[in-house]
Scaffold this active site. Structure first.
Site, PDB file in Angstrom:
ATOM      1  N   PRO A 141       0.900  -1.257   0.075  1.00  0.00           N
ATOM      2  CG  PRO A 141      -0.085  -0.910   2.416  1.00  0.00           C
ATOM      3  CD  PRO A 141       0.580  -2.095   1.204  1.00  0.00           C
ATOM      4  CB  CYS A 142       3.224   2.697  -2.488  1.00  0.00           C
ATOM      5  SG  CYS A 142       2.311   2.426  -4.114  1.00  0.00           S
ATOM      6  CG  HIS A 143      -2.940   3.737  -1.400  1.00  0.00           C
ATOM      7  ND1 HIS A 143      -2.587   2.382  -1.526  1.00  0.00           N
ATOM      8  CD2 HIS A 143      -3.981   3.767  -0.380  1.00  0.00           C
ATOM      9  CE1 HIS A 143      -3.468   1.651  -0.708  1.00  0.00           C
ATOM     10  NE2 HIS A 143      -4.201   2.365  -0.052  1.00  0.00           N
TER      11      HIS A 143
END
Length: 185
Positions: A141-143
């Site tokens: 989950p880089c967001h």
């Protein structure tokens, strides 16, 4: 969410394939090997058509699709346990991606705080570059990583910050610069 599967043309190795699937933000694509997921491509905002689910895909692919369906419906979802194949990804990035996977639904960190968690204070830009190469966004989950002060920062997926804001909104997160829509008098 619907999906189509192709287990032969994208990668000829046994047990590999790809599928595309519809989400509220557009059509995504996911690739896998016999070891796990290898790729998740977020969509460009273009019209899409419905296509059948990949009932012949490996169990972990079908499980990932089910979890993604719930995620894109706005339900709290955890992607732990979905096998990832990060062969070819350098060890430092694998360590970063493992740390990203520990940031839960609706939680955020900053590039700088993530660098500090990894024992590399001052390496926020390097963290950002590594996240730009993330092969499996949403599941890794880089967001959920924001710039200092809770600002959006960057996002390398198609439609960039628009897609990042949509993903964060699904989790109930409103980054600082999207909170104020009018003038600050």
């Amino acid at each position: 969410m619907t999906a189509a599967v192709d287990t032969g043309s994208a990668d000829p190795s046994p047990g590999s394939g790809w599928c595309s699937f519809e989400t509220p933000i557009g059509r995504c694509r996911m690739g896998w090997s016999a070891k796990g997921l290898t790729r998740l491509c977020l969509p460009e905002h273009t019209p899409t058509r419905a296509i059948p689910r990949p009932d012949d895909a490996p169990v972990f692919v079908r499980e990932a699709l089910s979890r993604l369906e719930r995620y894109f419906a706005g339900e709290r979802e955890d992607f732990s346990g979905i096998p990832l194949d990060l062969d070819g990804v350098e060890p430092a990035r694998q360590t970063l991606y493992a740390a990203l996977c520990r940031i839960g639904w609706g939680e955020t960190e900053t590039y700088g705080s993530l660098a500090a968690i990894l024992g590399q204070p001052g390496a926020a830009r390097a963290v950002g570059r590594a996240m730009g190469a993330n092969p499996i966004p949403v599941i890794i989950p880089c967001h959920r990583i924001l710039a200092a002060g809770g600002r959006m920062g960057g996002f390398s997926a198609p439609q960039g910050l628009t897609t990042k804001a949509e993903l964060l909104a699904l989790e109930g997160v409103v980054p600082e610069e999207t909170r104020q829509l009018g003038f600050g008098f």
